[in-house]
Design a protein around this motif. Structure first.
Motif, PDB file in Angstrom:
ATOM      1  N   ILE A  44       0.852  -1.180   0.000  1.00  0.00           N
ATOM      2  CA  ILE A  44       0.000   0.000   0.000  1.00  0.00           C
ATOM      3  C   ILE A  44       0.890   1.231   0.000  1.00  0.00           C
ATOM      4  N   PHE A  45       0.668   2.093  -0.976  1.00  0.00           N
ATOM      5  CA  PHE A  45       1.451   3.310  -1.091  1.00  0.00           C
ATOM      6  C   PHE A  45       1.149   4.238   0.077  1.00  0.00           C
ATOM      7  N   LEU A  46       2.203   4.775   0.683  1.00  0.00           N
ATOM      8  CA  LEU A  46       2.033   5.737   1.770  1.00  0.00           C
ATOM      9  C   LEU A  46       2.359   7.150   1.311  1.00  0.00           C
ATOM     10  N   MET A  47       3.615   7.333   0.878  1.00  0.00           N
ATOM     11  CA  MET A  47       4.052   8.680   0.500  1.00  0.00           C
ATOM     12  C   MET A  47       5.204   8.635  -0.479  1.00  0.00           C
ATOM     13  N   MET A  48       5.346   9.696  -1.225  1.00  0.00           N
ATOM     14  CA  MET A  48       6.475   9.849  -2.106  1.00  0.00           C
ATOM     15  C   MET A  48       7.151  11.189  -1.813  1.00  0.00           C
ATOM     16  N   LEU A  49       8.465  11.179  -1.775  1.00  0.00           N
ATOM     17  CA  LEU A  49       9.251  12.386  -1.533  1.00  0.00           C
ATOM     18  C   LEU A  49      10.207  12.574  -2.701  1.00  0.00           C
ATOM     19  N   GLN A  50      10.285  13.793  -3.193  1.00  0.00           N
ATOM     20  CA  GLN A  50      11.145  14.037  -4.350  1.00  0.00           C
ATOM     21  C   GLN A  50      12.202  15.098  -4.116  1.00  0.00           C
ATOM     22  N   LYS A  51      11.849  16.079  -3.317  1.00  0.00           N
ATOM     23  CA  LYS A  51      12.771  17.208  -3.163  1.00  0.00           C
ATOM     24  C   LYS A  51      13.589  17.072  -1.877  1.00  0.00           C
ATOM     25  N   GLY A  53      14.962  17.792   1.544  1.00  0.00           N
ATOM     26  CA  GLY A  53      14.374  18.512   2.660  1.00  0.00           C
ATOM     27  C   GLY A  53      12.872  18.388   2.759  1.00  0.00           C
ATOM     28  N   GLU A  54      12.279  17.662   1.808  1.00  0.00           N
ATOM     29  CA  GLU A  54      10.821  17.555   1.775  1.00  0.00           C
ATOM     30  C   GLU A  54      10.308  16.728   2.946  1.00  0.00           C
ATOM     31  N   GLU A  55       9.150  17.110   3.421  1.00  0.00           N
ATOM     32  CA  GLU A  55       8.499  16.375   4.503  1.00  0.00           C
ATOM     33  C   GLU A  55       7.005  16.289   4.192  1.00  0.00           C
ATOM     34  N   LYS A  56       6.457  15.089   4.371  1.00  0.00           N
ATOM     35  CA  LYS A  56       5.024  14.890   4.153  1.00  0.00           C
ATOM     36  C   LYS A  56       4.429  14.143   5.327  1.00  0.00           C
ATOM     37  N   SER A  57       3.171  14.422   5.585  1.00  0.00           N
ATOM     38  CA  SER A  57       2.469  13.745   6.671  1.00  0.00           C
ATOM     39  C   SER A  57       1.133  13.222   6.199  1.00  0.00           C
ATOM     40  N   HIS A  58       0.771  12.075   6.740  1.00  0.00           N
ATOM     41  CA  HIS A  58      -0.552  11.514   6.501  1.00  0.00           C
ATOM     42  C   HIS A  58      -1.001  10.878   7.802  1.00  0.00           C
ATOM     43  N   GLU A  59      -2.025  11.446   8.390  1.00  0.00           N
ATOM     44  CA  GLU A  59      -2.513  10.995   9.684  1.00  0.00           C
ATOM     45  C   GLU A  59      -1.335  11.036  10.664  1.00  0.00           C
ATOM     46  N   LYS A  60      -0.964   9.938  11.235  1.00  0.00           N
ATOM     47  CA  LYS A  60       0.097   9.983  12.256  1.00  0.00           C
ATOM     48  C   LYS A  60       1.457   9.571  11.702  1.00  0.00           C
ATOM     49  N   ILE A  61       1.573   9.525  10.391  1.00  0.00           N
ATOM     50  CA  ILE A  61       2.823   9.100   9.779  1.00  0.00           C
ATOM     51  C   ILE A  61       3.450  10.283   9.058  1.00  0.00           C
ATOM     52  N   THR A  62       4.712  10.544   9.357  1.00  0.00           N
ATOM     53  CA  THR A  62       5.467  11.627   8.723  1.00  0.00           C
ATOM     54  C   THR A  62       6.722  11.060   8.083  1.00  0.00           C
ATOM     55  N   ALA A  63       6.982  11.457   6.853  1.00  0.00           N
ATOM     56  CA  ALA A  63       8.197  11.010   6.167  1.00  0.00           C
ATOM     57  C   ALA A  63       9.007  12.224   5.742  1.00  0.00           C
ATOM     58  N   LYS A  64      10.326  12.083   5.848  1.00  0.00           N
ATOM     59  CA  LYS A  64      11.220  13.176   5.480  1.00  0.00           C
ATOM     60  C   LYS A  64      12.305  12.651   4.556  1.00  0.00           C
ATOM     61  N   LEU A  65      12.763  13.515   3.667  1.00  0.00           N
ATOM     62  CA  LEU A  65      13.899  13.195   2.801  1.00  0.00           C
ATOM     63  C   LEU A  65      14.974  14.230   3.081  1.00  0.00           C
ATOM     64  N   ASP A  66      16.194  13.780   3.319  1.00  0.00           N
ATOM     65  CA  ASP A  66      17.232  14.741   3.699  1.00  0.00           C
ATOM     66  C   ASP A  66      17.648  15.608   2.509  1.00  0.00           C
ATOM     67  N   GLU A  67      18.425  16.642   2.808  1.00  0.00           N
ATOM     68  CA  GLU A  67      18.799  17.614   1.769  1.00  0.00           C
ATOM     69  C   GLU A  67      19.604  16.973   0.633  1.00  0.00           C
ATOM     70  N   LYS A  68      20.408  15.990   0.982  1.00  0.00           N
ATOM     71  CA  LYS A  68      21.241  15.334  -0.033  1.00  0.00           C
ATOM     72  C   LYS A  68      20.462  14.288  -0.823  1.00  0.00           C
ATOM     73  N   LYS A  69      19.241  14.026  -0.426  1.00  0.00           N
ATOM     74  CA  LYS A  69      18.366  13.033  -1.082  1.00  0.00           C
ATOM     75  C   LYS A  69      18.996  11.645  -1.063  1.00  0.00           C
ATOM     76  N   GLN A  70      19.585  11.299   0.090  1.00  0.00           N
ATOM     77  CA  GLN A  70      20.157   9.968   0.231  1.00  0.00           C
ATOM     78  C   GLN A  70      19.610   9.226   1.453  1.00  0.00           C
ATOM     79  N   GLN A  71      18.855   9.915   2.261  1.00  0.00           N
ATOM     80  CA  GLN A  71      18.320   9.281   3.452  1.00  0.00           C
ATOM     81  C   GLN A  71      16.909   9.783   3.723  1.00  0.00           C
ATOM     82  N   SER A  72      16.066   8.831   4.101  1.00  0.00           N
ATOM     83  CA  SER A  72      14.695   9.187   4.451  1.00  0.00           C
ATOM     84  C   SER A  72      14.332   8.526   5.770  1.00  0.00           C
TER      85      SER A  72
END
Lengths: 110, 114
Positions: A44-51, A53-72
């Motif tokens: 089940i798809f939760l979230m996608m991060l592209q940029k 430093g991007e951060e997205k939230s859905h209900e109680k789940i938050t995902a972040k992608l670091d500035e270098k785009k190598q760690q989430s």
């Protein structure tokens, strides 16, 4: 070698606790995807991060992608038994291939 | 609307036999992916279709594996001379087009080779 490393491999938490799952790549990611899988079911798809430093939230789940785009990281606040399952990060290579991390198995104890 | 469906849900076969696994993508989705997932591992890319053509089949492990999508909708993954190491869950996913970010996954077919 695994291109996407996830940690921890498994996690057991008490209901109500917060938790974080990490996904690390040795290469810059074009996009980082988070999926959840329950036993015997598809992903089940939760979230996608592209940029960076991007951060997205859905209900109680938050995902972040670091500035270098190598760690989430995927963070769950006040975990519930319904959050239990296997969390997978995924990414696209140049071209059409899509690949996944090894997954993190989450158990939430009521 | 209906999601991605896969049949059968479970398949047990003897070593050396031929099997076919079917995937029905979401109607209108032009991109279709096959993955294989072994126990305790993340899904492993096998093949990607854009329309009727296999745009990338570099993930197929060897020439015993083949997949088709003759009319650009339903796809069949075919495995010849099955081996015990082929036992896994085979997942199918579809997305609206090549650029679409979200893949919708089917429930998978659990293949057991005895």
């Amino acid at each position: 070698s695994q291109e996407l490393e996830q940690s921890p491999q498994s996690l057991i938490v008490q209901e109500g606790k917060n938790l974080t799952i990490n996904c690390t790549s040795s290469k810059t990611l074009y996009g980082l995807y988070w999926y959840k899988q329950k036993y015997g079911e598809g992903l089940i798809f939760l979230m996608m991060l592209q940029k960076g430093g991007e951060e997205k939230s859905h209900e109680k789940i938050t995902a972040k992608l670091d500035e270098k785009k190598q760690q989430s990281s995927l963070h769950i606040t006040a975990s519930q038994p319904s959050h239990a399952g296997i969390y997978l990060c995924g990414a696209a290579r140049t071209g059409n291939q899509f690949y996944f991390g090894t997954g993190t198995s989450l158990t939430v104890i009521p | 609307g209906a999601g991605v469906s896969q049949t059968p849900s479970n398949k047990v076969t003897e070593k050396g036999k031929y099997v076919e696994l079917r995937c029905d993508p979401i109607s209108g989705h032009t991109a279709l992916y096959w993955y294989r997932q072994s126990l305790g591992q993340g899904p492993e890319f096998l093949i990607y279709f854009q329309g009727t053509g296999a745009a990338d089949d570099s993930g197929l492990p060897n020439d015993r594996f083949f997949a088709v999508r003759p009319e650009g909708s339903v796809s069949t993954l075919k495995i010849q001379r099955t081996e015990r190491g082929d036992s896994a869950v085979y997942l199918c996913a579809s997305s609206q087009d090549r650029e679409s970010s979200e893949q919708y996954f089917g429930p998978g077919t659990r293949l057991t080779v005895t």
